[in-house]
Design a protein around this motif. Structure first.
Motif, mmCIF file in Angstrom:
data_model
loop_
_atom_site.group_PDB
_atom_site.id
_atom_site.type_symbol
_atom_site.label_atom_id
_atom_site.label_comp_id
_atom_site.label_asym_id
_atom_site.label_seq_id
_atom_site.Cartn_x
_atom_site.Cartn_y
_atom_site.Cartn_z
ATOM 1 N N SER A 253 7.283 14.769 61.969
ATOM 2 C CA SER A 253 8.148 15.871 61.586
ATOM 3 C C SER A 253 9.585 15.402 61.425
ATOM 4 C CB SER A 253 8.078 16.972 62.650
ATOM 5 O OG SER A 253 8.613 16.492 63.880
ATOM 6 N N LYS A 254 10.378 16.319 60.843
ATOM 7 C CA LYS A 254 11.787 15.981 60.655
ATOM 8 C C LYS A 254 12.500 15.843 61.996
ATOM 9 C CE LYS A 254 13.278 20.791 60.114
ATOM 10 N NZ LYS A 254 13.938 21.758 59.222
ATOM 11 N N GLU A 255 12.031 16.639 63.001
ATOM 12 C CA GLU A 255 12.647 16.555 64.315
ATOM 13 C C GLU A 255 12.399 15.191 64.948
ATOM 14 O OE1 GLU A 255 12.104 20.652 63.126
ATOM 15 O OE2 GLU A 255 10.650 19.028 63.381
ATOM 16 N N GLN A 258 14.646 12.707 63.390
ATOM 17 C CA GLN A 258 16.048 12.831 63.792
ATOM 18 C C GLN A 258 16.346 12.089 65.086
ATOM 19 O OE1 GLN A 258 16.034 17.210 63.517
ATOM 20 N NE2 GLN A 258 17.758 17.069 62.055
ATOM 21 N N ASP A 273 19.256 18.022 59.491
ATOM 22 C CA ASP A 273 17.988 18.451 58.899
ATOM 23 C C ASP A 273 17.895 18.000 57.443
ATOM 24 O OD1 ASP A 273 17.372 19.600 61.272
ATOM 25 O OD2 ASP A 273 17.632 21.691 60.622
ATOM 26 N N ALA A 276 17.149 14.353 57.262
ATOM 27 C CA ALA A 276 15.773 14.061 57.654
ATOM 28 C C ALA A 276 14.804 14.470 56.548
ATOM 29 C CB ALA A 276 15.434 14.789 58.956
ATOM 30 N N LYS A 277 15.024 15.639 55.955
ATOM 31 C CA LYS A 277 14.135 16.087 54.882
ATOM 32 C C LYS A 277 14.262 15.202 53.636
ATOM 33 C CE LYS A 277 13.278 20.386 54.132
ATOM 34 N NZ LYS A 277 13.374 21.811 53.786
ATOM 35 N N HIS A 279 14.699 12.006 53.687
ATOM 36 C CA HIS A 279 13.837 10.844 53.946
ATOM 37 C C HIS A 279 12.370 11.224 53.820
ATOM 38 C CE1 HIS A 279 17.035 8.167 55.019
ATOM 39 N NE2 HIS A 279 17.428 8.897 56.085
ATOM 40 N N LEU A 280 12.064 12.524 54.128
ATOM 41 C CA LEU A 280 10.670 12.975 54.093
ATOM 42 C C LEU A 280 10.278 13.566 52.753
ATOM 43 C CD1 LEU A 280 10.415 14.650 57.636
ATOM 44 C CD2 LEU A 280 9.598 12.397 56.933
ATOM 45 N N ASP A 284 8.943 19.159 55.682
ATOM 46 C CA ASP A 284 9.282 19.324 57.100
ATOM 47 C C ASP A 284 8.503 18.351 57.955
ATOM 48 O OD1 ASP A 284 11.122 21.352 56.670
ATOM 49 O OD2 ASP A 284 9.569 22.921 56.749
ATOM 50 N N GLN A 285 7.294 17.999 57.479
ATOM 51 C CA GLN A 285 6.491 16.999 58.170
ATOM 52 C C GLN A 285 5.507 16.396 57.165
ATOM 53 O OE1 GLN A 285 4.407 19.086 61.292
ATOM 54 N NE2 GLN A 285 2.882 19.954 59.900
#
Length: 540
Positions: A253-255, A258, A273, A276-277, A279-280, A284-285
């Motif tokens: 996940s993004k968490e 992080q 956030d 992170a998103k 990169h993703l 969100d995951q």
């Protein structure tokens, strides 16, 4: 009968008497004739060859026919003839000439202005006839010295000419040997070229299966390496995903992302956030497959796996510190300073080592390609032998070709009449003056270098024969030497003289960067005995 005998005896005695008398008369006539010839009168300063123009008692005609004078005006110290011929024995005519008889030495002419100038110009002193200056007659001594010099030159020419004949023989022999060698080399070149071409064909033929086998082996090895690398990369991706998936739910996940500060894009120490998103891929995951295909290519260069935590020793156990050897305080201080300076670099190096150069995975130990199979080894061995055979044949051919070119160059070289300058080829001669050492290598180059040491300066390379039209082998020209600053290229003109040794006898620089060498050599000694002087000695 007795009367007859007396008559015969009388006739015999009369013949003897008349014969003796006639002989005496002939001797007297001869002596009188010689005396008359020796006493032929001519004015002072006139050569005996011109005495017929000066007849006492008659008029005198100027030799340029400019005037006819009474004979009494000859040598009267007044110039009557335009050509000055009426004053051969005085200084009256500025354009006249005085003849020095110089009996015992060489006759000579001097300008009339030197007559009676209190300087003895003629070795017999006849130019100072007034008696104001007494001139010693040195003609015999000078004649003797001149004769000795002629004998010395004659001996020098003779010795030099004998050496010259040897030079000619050496030169002709050398060229004959080269011509014979040339015929053999021309045959050898054809043969060696044929062998070389055959060896090249065999080499090319052996290299085809060798290359195919080596390429096949290389391709197999490249495929194996690619497979190993792919497996290593999958292992690395799997390990990174497992580390990032903190809760083990098979999703990252993004968490969870992080938690890695290296993922901060704007360098504000916080992974937002949005970052992170990004990169993703705006998720969100992601699951493992998405991570592998889309996320990992974006983060593999910046991702850092956490450092392993050192295990704490079990409670109650003790770890004894290792003893350190005694350290010199000064050395310790120096080491501390060096360590302080290197701390930052070491930290950066550690980070690079963790993720490999420029963020790539840690470098694997270099893998070595496995050995060739026996069949490939045999093909390589056969091809190597073919290459060695070709190299040997090619070297033999090139050596033959080079020798052939060298011989042709030698045979086309102008080494003078009868190849007389051959012994000078491939030789060098030096001459030292106050500042420089000059070196002359005939048919190659000329140079100079300082006596105190330093770089040799090229004065010129062999150019051509540069003598006069009637003897071009009198001078050698070396040209296109090192260029002079703001001037011409250096050059050398070598003048050859007869001598029994090959040597430079003098060096000069008459013009800037234009040098002249005088060089003695037997090669220019000719078979000519110095001619005895043919000057007039009519005065006996």
């Amino acid at each position: 009968m007795a009367a007859m005998k007396r008559h015969v005896l009388y006739i015999v005695r009369l013949k003897r008497y008349l014969s003796s008398y006639l002989g005496t008369i002939l001797i007297l006539v001869s002596l009188i004739g010689s005396s008359v010839r020796a006493e032929v009168g001519r004015p002072r300063g006139v050569a005996i060859s011109k005495s017929s123009f000066y007849k006492p008692g008659d008029t005198f005609t100027c030799l340029d026919n400019s005037a006819v004078l009474p004979y009494s005006q000859v040598n009267d110290d007044y110039c009557d003839c335009k050509d000055g011929t009426d004053e051969p024995g005085t200084s009256a005519c500025p354009n006249g000439f005085f003849h020095c008889t110089n009996a015992g030495h060489k006759p000579m002419y001097i300008p009339s202005s030197r007559v009676g100038d209190s300087i003895c110009d003629c070795c017999d002193g006849t130019d100072e006839y007034s008696g104001e200056v007494i001139c010693d007659n040195t003609c015999k001594e000078l004649g003797r010295a001149a004769k000795e010099e002629r004998e010395r030159k004659k001996q020098l020419l003779g010795e030099g000419y004998e050496i010259r004949k040897q030079y000619c023989e050496q030169g002709k022999t050398a060229k004959e040997e080269k011509r014979s060698r040339l015929e053999q080399l021309q045959y050898d070149k054809v043969q060696s070229e044929t062998i070389r071409n055959d060896m090249e064909a065999l080499k090319n033929q052996a290299e085809i299966p060798e290359k195919e086998a080596k390429d096949k082996h290389q391709q197999a090895w490249e495929a194996e390496k690619a497979s190993r690398q792919a497996n290593r990369e999958i292992d690395q991706i799997t390990s990174a995903f497992k580390e990032l998936d903190k809760n083990g739910d098979q999703f990252m996940s993004k968490e969870e992302l992080q938690l890695h500060p290296e993922m901060d894009i704007d360098n504000n120490t916080v992974v937002s956030d949005t970052e992170a998103k990004e990169h993703l891929e705006d998720n969100d995951q992601v699951d493992f497959d998405t991570f592998k295909d889309k996320v990992w290519p974006n983060i593999k260069d910046i991702y850092r796996s956490p450092e392993p935590v050192a295990e704490e020793p079990p409670e109650g156990s003790t770890v004894e510190p290792e003893e350190s050897p005694p350290v010199d305080p000064e050395m310790e201080a120096d080491n501390d300073k060096d360590l302080d300076e290197e701390d930052d670099d070491d930290e950066e190096d550690d980070r690079k080592d963790e993720r490999g150069e420029e963020g790539s995975p840690p470098a694997q130990e270099e893998e070595k390609m496995p050995d060739y199979d026996e069949e490939t080894k045999k093909l390589i061995e056969d091809a190597a032998l073919s290459r060695a055979n070709f190299d040997e044949a090619d070297k033999r051919f090139r050596d033959t070709e080079k020798e052939l070119n060298d011989i042709n160059s030698f045979l086309n070289m102008d080494l003078g009449p009868d190849e007389v300058f051959y012994p000078l080829k491939d030789q060098c001669y030096e001459f030292t003056d106050r500042e420089y050492i000059y070196k002359l290598c005939p048919f190659d180059q000329a140079s100079q270098r300082p006596k105190s040491g330093g770089t040799e300066t090229n004065l010129g390379r062999w150019g051509h024969w540069a003598g006069p039209e009637n003897n071009k082998y009198e001078n050698m020209k070396f040209e296109k030497g090192l260029n002079c600053w703001n001037g011409p290229d250096r050059s050398v003109l070598v003048t050859l003289h007869c001598g029994t040794n090959n040597e430079i006898v003098s060096v000069a620089e008459p013009n800037r960067c234009e040098y002249t060498f005088n060089f003695n050599t037997p090669a220019v000694c000719i078979d000519t005995t110095p001619e005895e002087p043919h000057d007039e000695h009519d005065e006996l």
